[in-house]
Motif scaffolding. Structure first.
Motif, mmCIF file in Angstrom:
data_model
loop_
_atom_site.group_PDB
_atom_site.id
_atom_site.type_symbol
_atom_site.label_atom_id
_atom_site.label_comp_id
_atom_site.label_asym_id
_atom_site.label_seq_id
_atom_site.Cartn_x
_atom_site.Cartn_y
_atom_site.Cartn_z
ATOM 1 N N PHE A 243 0.824 -1.205 0.000
ATOM 2 C CA PHE A 243 0.000 0.000 0.000
ATOM 3 C C PHE A 243 0.863 1.261 0.000
ATOM 4 O O PHE A 243 0.583 2.220 -0.739
ATOM 5 C CB PHE A 243 -0.935 0.011 1.211
ATOM 6 N N VAL A 244 1.905 1.290 0.831
ATOM 7 C CA VAL A 244 2.773 2.478 0.914
ATOM 8 C C VAL A 244 3.440 2.747 -0.426
ATOM 9 O O VAL A 244 3.522 3.902 -0.874
ATOM 10 C CB VAL A 244 3.825 2.286 2.026
ATOM 11 N N LEU A 245 3.908 1.699 -1.099
ATOM 12 C CA LEU A 245 4.578 1.877 -2.384
ATOM 13 C C LEU A 245 3.630 2.458 -3.426
ATOM 14 O O LEU A 245 3.972 3.429 -4.130
ATOM 15 C CB LEU A 245 5.130 0.530 -2.857
ATOM 16 N N ASP A 266 -4.667 -11.073 -7.465
ATOM 17 C CA ASP A 266 -4.677 -12.532 -7.627
ATOM 18 C C ASP A 266 -5.326 -13.241 -6.453
ATOM 19 O O ASP A 266 -5.315 -14.469 -6.397
ATOM 20 C CB ASP A 266 -3.255 -13.054 -7.836
ATOM 21 N N GLY A 267 -5.859 -12.496 -5.490
ATOM 22 C CA GLY A 267 -6.561 -13.100 -4.376
ATOM 23 C C GLY A 267 -5.674 -13.511 -3.225
ATOM 24 O O GLY A 267 -6.125 -14.223 -2.324
ATOM 25 N N ALA A 268 -4.417 -13.049 -3.195
ATOM 26 C CA ALA A 268 -3.533 -13.373 -2.074
ATOM 27 C C ALA A 268 -4.066 -12.747 -0.793
ATOM 28 O O ALA A 268 -4.699 -11.692 -0.809
ATOM 29 C CB ALA A 268 -2.120 -12.877 -2.354
ATOM 30 N N ALA A 269 -3.796 -13.389 0.325
ATOM 31 C CA ALA A 269 -4.344 -12.922 1.607
ATOM 32 C C ALA A 269 -3.875 -11.510 1.941
ATOM 33 O O ALA A 269 -4.626 -10.698 2.495
ATOM 34 C CB ALA A 269 -3.936 -13.897 2.715
ATOM 35 N N ALA A 270 -2.619 -11.184 1.606
ATOM 36 C CA ALA A 270 -2.095 -9.848 1.909
ATOM 37 C C ALA A 270 -2.799 -8.767 1.110
ATOM 38 O O ALA A 270 -2.816 -7.606 1.510
ATOM 39 C CB ALA A 270 -0.596 -9.799 1.618
ATOM 40 N N LEU A 271 -3.410 -9.138 -0.026
ATOM 41 C CA LEU A 271 -4.066 -8.150 -0.887
ATOM 42 C C LEU A 271 -5.561 -8.062 -0.655
ATOM 43 O O LEU A 271 -6.163 -7.007 -0.845
ATOM 44 C CB LEU A 271 -3.794 -8.500 -2.358
ATOM 45 N N LYS A 276 -7.244 -6.193 7.658
ATOM 46 C CA LYS A 276 -5.862 -5.757 7.803
ATOM 47 C C LYS A 276 -5.101 -5.758 6.489
ATOM 48 O O LYS A 276 -3.968 -5.297 6.438
ATOM 49 C CB LYS A 276 -5.128 -6.669 8.790
ATOM 50 N N GLY A 277 -5.693 -6.269 5.423
ATOM 51 C CA GLY A 277 -4.974 -6.396 4.164
ATOM 52 C C GLY A 277 -4.906 -5.102 3.375
ATOM 53 O O GLY A 277 -5.357 -4.028 3.800
ATOM 54 N N PHE A 278 -4.323 -5.225 2.181
ATOM 55 C CA PHE A 278 -4.213 -4.089 1.262
ATOM 56 C C PHE A 278 -5.583 -3.518 0.918
ATOM 57 O O PHE A 278 -5.761 -2.302 0.819
ATOM 58 C CB PHE A 278 -3.482 -4.558 -0.001
ATOM 59 N N LYS A 279 -6.554 -4.395 0.755
ATOM 60 C CA LYS A 279 -7.911 -3.957 0.433
ATOM 61 C C LYS A 279 -8.460 -3.044 1.516
ATOM 62 O O LYS A 279 -9.063 -1.999 1.221
ATOM 63 C CB LYS A 279 -8.823 -5.177 0.262
ATOM 64 N N ALA A 280 -8.249 -3.400 2.775
ATOM 65 C CA ALA A 280 -8.760 -2.585 3.883
ATOM 66 C C ALA A 280 -8.118 -1.203 3.890
ATOM 67 O O ALA A 280 -8.783 -0.195 4.125
ATOM 68 C CB ALA A 280 -8.516 -3.295 5.206
ATOM 69 N N LYS A 281 -6.817 -1.135 3.625
ATOM 70 C CA LYS A 281 -6.128 0.155 3.629
ATOM 71 C C LYS A 281 -6.585 1.035 2.480
ATOM 72 O O LYS A 281 -6.707 2.260 2.622
ATOM 73 C CB LYS A 281 -4.618 -0.072 3.572
ATOM 74 N N VAL A 282 -6.856 0.443 1.327
ATOM 75 C CA VAL A 282 -7.333 1.229 0.187
ATOM 76 C C VAL A 282 -8.738 1.761 0.448
ATOM 77 O O VAL A 282 -9.047 2.925 0.155
ATOM 78 C CB VAL A 282 -7.303 0.381 -1.098
#
Length: 575
Positions: A243-245, A266-271, A276-282
């Motif tokens: 997310f920061v990048l 691609d559905g990875a857990a971090a995304l 807590k994932g990238f989706k939540a931050k966006v």
């Protein structure tokens, strides 16, 4: 005195005058015939062929041609450069060689013809497009071109190709210049425009994690797809790092999250993590962004979970539903069958995101009714592609186009990222493992062609910077000034100079823009064109000016726009 004595005296005078003229002539000849000898280098002097004069290799002072005597050359060394009078001959030869290198370098920088520069850019573009090593320019491309032209048109034409700069370092610089130009064009298209992203992360040959992002946007009534960036993830590859990048890239280039329609991963857990994932931050930044799971990965996951018997039932169910929904008669007969069986449901629903009328938006409903009743638009819809049709009616049905963007722009898969990762493995291989791959990758896969004329004007401007750097390098060598490689701040401070960049900033910003804003320059019409930036929730940056959307490089490089852009890049700017 008789006549014989007079004639004898005249003869003696004539012989004396002839001898005097011969002496003067011989002196002049000797004076003109004084030549440089190789042994003079031991006094620190070389010969300037262009001027026809001896030149000191230490202080670069020229002496008159009459001074080309060992005694006079030695006197110059002893009186003006006494610290070097006991140096060996090899010492002065090294200085002589350095002068020739610097002279050739300066000549190459300042005298590359326009056509040769254009040819160098075009050849470098083809090298990047074919994903070849940068050294192939001087090892294969240029020698092959010289051979072909020599055979077809003769040696005289072939010799003209030898001035084309295609060394490995030159090709690298050309590719970086073209990458910057392509990136600038893309960012100008994205600013103020809706876009969708797809992103994926993978590792290269050196086990560095590379984050790759593609964008889809509308440009000139067409939907375009292009490479946005590829940057390494330093350290860990967590959702916060990703997310920061991306967030830093968007903020620096003034592309708001609010214009993003969709993000495909691609559905990875971090995304995809909703807490807590990238989706939540966006979604914290922009809650209207849709997230899509790549259909390729989704199908792969589904195929792993299904048992053979279940998969057969699933396929049969799809066939039945498609048969019923394919014709209106089948749907009506299915409704009658459900009523006769006393079923609670009478219709089959296909899973789709296109549910405009269920939103209760009367305006959209009215536009849709008008559009469906227009026979000309019906014919146009059948003749054109789906995206072309919806974009073509943007002025007549703006609300429908807004809804169509949320359907047309999102990526269905991360296929483009996967394809570019394959290209990355070709470009950055075990033989080129230290390559900074983003510039080569952008030129290789981008659909945007670089503006060669704009790049040439930029290169000509940067040549002055490079000439100054060569001068500072030579000055540091002569004066024995220690400095870091390719960093000449210590040399500039020692000589009391200012860099060309600083002088350009002082003239354009402090000398004009600040005076215009403070009222020292009284021009209200010009001041009204200065776009002061109003702080926005989506941005944490403190840029003082907002650069207007520019669709061409010409408008982007207008003097006032360039001044505001330089001011944004200068952290010390204030007014």
């Amino acid at each position: 005195m008789n006549s014989d004595d007079e004639s004898a005296i005249e003869t003696k005078v004539r012989k004396a005058s002839e001898m005097s003229s011969d002496v003067k002539t011989s002196r002049k000849v000797n004076k003109k015939d004084r030549k440089y000898q190789d042994s003079y280098i031991k006094f620190g002097f070389t010969f300037d062929v262009e001027k026809g004069e001896p030149k000191c290799v230490i202080c670069l002072e020229r002496l008159a041609s009459e001074s080309m005597k060992p005694s006079k050359l030695k006197r110059h060394l002893v009186t003006k450069l006494p610290q070097f009078q006991h140096k060996e001959e090899d010492f002065f030869k090294r200085y002589e060689n350095s002068i020739e290198v610097q002279k050739n370098t300066m000549r190459n920088f300042s005298s590359v013809p326009i056509k040769a520069l254009a040819a160098s850019l075009e050849a470098s573009y083809l090298i990047a497009k074919t994903k070849k090593p940068h050294s192939i320019g001087e090892s294969l491309v240029l020698p092959a071109a010289i051979k072909i032209v020599s055979i077809m048109h003769g040696e005289s034409y072939a010799n003209e190709l030898k001035i084309i700069p295609l060394s490995r370092d030159t090709v690298s610089r050309r590719i970086e210049n073209m990458s910057d130009n392509i990136k600038s064009q893309l960012l100008n298209r994205l600013r103020g425009n809706y876009y969708a992203m797809q992103l994926d992360e993978s590792t290269d040959i050196t086990n560095f994690a590379q984050l790759l992002v593609y964008v889809r946007y509308i440009y000139k009534d067409k939907i375009e797809e292009d490479f946005l960036f590829c940057q390494p993830l330093e350290g860990r590859t967590t959702e916060n790092d990703i997310f920061v990048l991306i967030n830093n890239f968007l903020e620096i280039n003034e592309i708001p999250w609010s214009m993003c329609v969709s993000i495909c991963t691609d559905g990875a857990a971090a995304l995809t993590g909703s807490k807590k994932g990238f989706k939540a931050k966006v979604l914290e930044v922009s809650s209207n962004i849709m997230f899509n799971h790549c259909m390729i990965h989704r199908e792969a996951l589904a195929s792993k979970k299904f048992q053979p018997d279940v998969n057969k039932v699933f396929l049969n169910a799809i066939s039945v539903i498609n048969f019923i929904k394919s014709k209106s008669l089948n749907s009506r007969l299915f409704t009658i069958l459900c009523n006769e069986m006393g079923s609670d449901h009478e219709k089959l629903l296909l899973h789709t995101e296109v549910r405009w009328l269920s939103r209760g938006n009367l305006k959209i409903s009215e536009e849709l009714i008008d559009l469906s009743s227009d026979e000309n638009l019906r014919i146009r819809f059948q003749e054109n592609a789906c995206d072309t049709f919806w974009i073509s009616i943007k002025s007549e049905y703006p609300e429908l186009l807004k809804q169509a963007k949320s359907i047309l722009l999102p990526f269905a898969s991360t296929y483009l990222c996967e394809t570019v990762f394959s290209t990355l493995t070709i470009i950055k291989n075990k033989y080129r493992s230290r390559l900074n791959v983003e510039a080569d990758l952008r030129v290789a896969v981008s659909n945007i062609k670089p503006n060669i004329e704009s790049i040439m004007s930029t290169i000509n401007m940067n040549q002055l910077e490079r000439v100054q750097q060569k001068f500072l390098s030579f000055a540091a060598y002569l004066l024995n000034i220690e400095h870091r490689p390719h960093v000449y701040d210590a040399v500039i401070d020692r000589l009391g100079l200012h860099s060309l960049t600083d002088r350009r900033i002082n003239i354009t910003i402090k000398g004009f823009l600040v005076k215009l804003i403070n009222g020292s320059i009284d021009c209200p019409e010009l001041l009204s064109k200065v776009n002061f930036k109003i702080p926005c929730v989506q941005f944490r940056s403190s840029y003082p000016f907002s650069i207007p959307l520019c669709t061409t490089n010409y408008s982007s490089n207008k003097p006032l726009n360039r001044m505001m852009r330089i001011a944004n890049e200068d952290p010390s700017f204030s007014f």
